[in-house]
Design a protein around this motif. Sequence first.
Motif, PDB file in Angstrom:
ATOM      1  N   SER A  19       0.829  -1.188   0.000  1.00  0.00           N
ATOM      2  CA  SER A  19       0.000   0.000   0.000  1.00  0.00           C
ATOM      3  C   SER A  19       0.862   1.235   0.000  1.00  0.00           C
ATOM      4  O   SER A  19       2.057   1.187   0.237  1.00  0.00           O
ATOM      5  N   ASN A  20       0.231   2.362  -0.280  1.00  0.00           N
ATOM      6  CA  ASN A  20       0.866   3.652  -0.166  1.00  0.00           C
ATOM      7  C   ASN A  20       0.231   4.408   0.981  1.00  0.00           C
ATOM      8  O   ASN A  20      -0.941   4.212   1.292  1.00  0.00           O
ATOM      9  N   PRO A  21       0.965   5.337   1.622  1.00  0.00           N
ATOM     10  CA  PRO A  21       0.391   6.076   2.732  1.00  0.00           C
ATOM     11  C   PRO A  21      -0.625   7.093   2.279  1.00  0.00           C
ATOM     12  O   PRO A  21      -0.549   7.636   1.178  1.00  0.00           O
ATOM     13  N   GLY A  22      -1.597   7.368   3.121  1.00  0.00           N
ATOM     14  CA  GLY A  22      -2.562   8.420   2.860  1.00  0.00           C
ATOM     15  C   GLY A  22      -2.113   9.714   3.504  1.00  0.00           C
ATOM     16  O   GLY A  22      -0.981   9.859   3.924  1.00  0.00           O
ATOM     17  N   PHE A  45      -4.732   2.940  20.771  1.00  0.00           N
ATOM     18  CA  PHE A  45      -3.834   3.633  19.862  1.00  0.00           C
ATOM     19  C   PHE A  45      -4.611   4.684  19.073  1.00  0.00           C
ATOM     20  O   PHE A  45      -5.831   4.692  19.051  1.00  0.00           O
ATOM     21  N   THR A  46      -3.864   5.573  18.450  1.00  0.00           N
ATOM     22  CA  THR A  46      -4.432   6.583  17.558  1.00  0.00           C
ATOM     23  C   THR A  46      -3.635   6.585  16.261  1.00  0.00           C
ATOM     24  O   THR A  46      -2.411   6.525  16.297  1.00  0.00           O
ATOM     25  N   ILE A  47      -4.320   6.615  15.132  1.00  0.00           N
ATOM     26  CA  ILE A  47      -3.656   6.712  13.841  1.00  0.00           C
ATOM     27  C   ILE A  47      -3.692   8.172  13.399  1.00  0.00           C
ATOM     28  O   ILE A  47      -4.762   8.757  13.270  1.00  0.00           O
ATOM     29  N   THR A  48      -2.512   8.763  13.197  1.00  0.00           N
ATOM     30  CA  THR A  48      -2.444  10.182  12.842  1.00  0.00           C
ATOM     31  C   THR A  48      -2.203  10.404  11.361  1.00  0.00           C
ATOM     32  O   THR A  48      -2.516  11.451  10.824  1.00  0.00           O
ATOM     33  N   SER A  49      -1.599   9.417  10.677  1.00  0.00           N
ATOM     34  CA  SER A  49      -1.167   9.548   9.285  1.00  0.00           C
ATOM     35  C   SER A  49      -0.160  10.675   9.105  1.00  0.00           C
ATOM     36  O   SER A  49      -0.035  11.236   8.028  1.00  0.00           O
ATOM     37  N   TRP A  94      -3.364   3.195   5.036  1.00  0.00           N
ATOM     38  CA  TRP A  94      -3.800   2.862   3.690  1.00  0.00           C
ATOM     39  C   TRP A  94      -5.217   3.355   3.498  1.00  0.00           C
ATOM     40  O   TRP A  94      -6.060   3.185   4.372  1.00  0.00           O
ATOM     41  N   ILE A  95      -5.491   3.985   2.353  1.00  0.00           N
ATOM     42  CA  ILE A  95      -6.825   4.480   2.036  1.00  0.00           C
ATOM     43  C   ILE A  95      -7.383   3.665   0.882  1.00  0.00           C
ATOM     44  O   ILE A  95      -6.799   3.612  -0.200  1.00  0.00           O
ATOM     45  N   TYR A  96      -8.499   3.000   1.113  1.00  0.00           N
ATOM     46  CA  TYR A  96      -9.108   2.158   0.085  1.00  0.00           C
ATOM     47  C   TYR A  96      -9.446   2.987  -1.142  1.00  0.00           C
ATOM     48  O   TYR A  96     -10.015   4.074  -1.042  1.00  0.00           O
ATOM     49  N   GLY A  97      -9.083   2.486  -2.305  1.00  0.00           N
ATOM     50  CA  GLY A  97      -9.399   3.170  -3.553  1.00  0.00           C
ATOM     51  C   GLY A  97      -8.320   4.117  -4.038  1.00  0.00           C
ATOM     52  O   GLY A  97      -8.382   4.595  -5.179  1.00  0.00           O
ATOM     53  N   ARG A  98      -7.335   4.429  -3.191  1.00  0.00           N
ATOM     54  CA  ARG A  98      -6.245   5.306  -3.616  1.00  0.00           C
ATOM     55  C   ARG A  98      -5.289   4.534  -4.516  1.00  0.00           C
ATOM     56  O   ARG A  98      -5.140   3.326  -4.410  1.00  0.00           O
ATOM     57  N   ASN A  99      -4.614   5.259  -5.407  1.00  0.00           N
ATOM     58  CA  ASN A  99      -3.659   4.615  -6.292  1.00  0.00           C
ATOM     59  C   ASN A  99      -2.453   4.123  -5.490  1.00  0.00           C
ATOM     60  O   ASN A  99      -2.086   4.708  -4.470  1.00  0.00           O
ATOM     61  N   ILE A 100      -1.874   3.025  -5.939  1.00  0.00           N
ATOM     62  CA  ILE A 100      -0.648   2.517  -5.328  1.00  0.00           C
ATOM     63  C   ILE A 100       0.375   2.305  -6.435  1.00  0.00           C
ATOM     64  O   ILE A 100       0.031   2.249  -7.623  1.00  0.00           O
TER      65      ILE A 100
END
Length: 208
Positions: free
Chosen positions: A3-6, A20-24, A32-38
Amino acid sequence: MGSNPGSAVITGYRNKGYDFTITSSTAYDHKWIYGRNIFDSISKIVDELFENYLSRPNVRQPILTQYCDGRQVQCRDRGWMTQWGSKSLGDQGYSAIEILRYFYGNDMYINVAEEISGIPASWPGYDLDIGARGSKVRQLQEQLNRIADNYPALPKIAADGIYGNRTKNAVRDFQGVFGLPQTGITDYRTWYKIQEIYVAVSRIAELN
């Protein structure tokens, strides 16, 4: 897996009962963001390295290795890696571990997780090919047979623990279906792709 980072910030995980907390933020984590290009190259690297983590001697837990890009955003504290700095070192011929130690110190090591949550069988540590025998081969054969229930293009094979021509051909067919190099050899990427698909088809069966 790859995957690629969002880029968006996610909050509220602790309010949902998670610890936990996800900050990106590149300072802490990516998501990972569903539908984003990788990118295929990044996807392959993630597949090869996802079980690796950084640690120091006599420290069991992974080390938080914070970083910034080093151009648009400057690191707040010394001891952070910079993305462009690591690229410069790579251009000079530094290896991955040499780059990490340049930023984080000479006592930094790359370790491999002994067990991965959600994966039924861990990587045996070597490629499986003609002549291989044992429980890992049998696990592989059983998983390929289970996957074949959902993918009729894949052949069924005897789960005898012997990596013969039929097993190699089944692996080659699997690799062709799932976009891997068709070598017939169960290397690291092929092993974990089989694990991924096996878990997916097994969960689908549980829902039906």
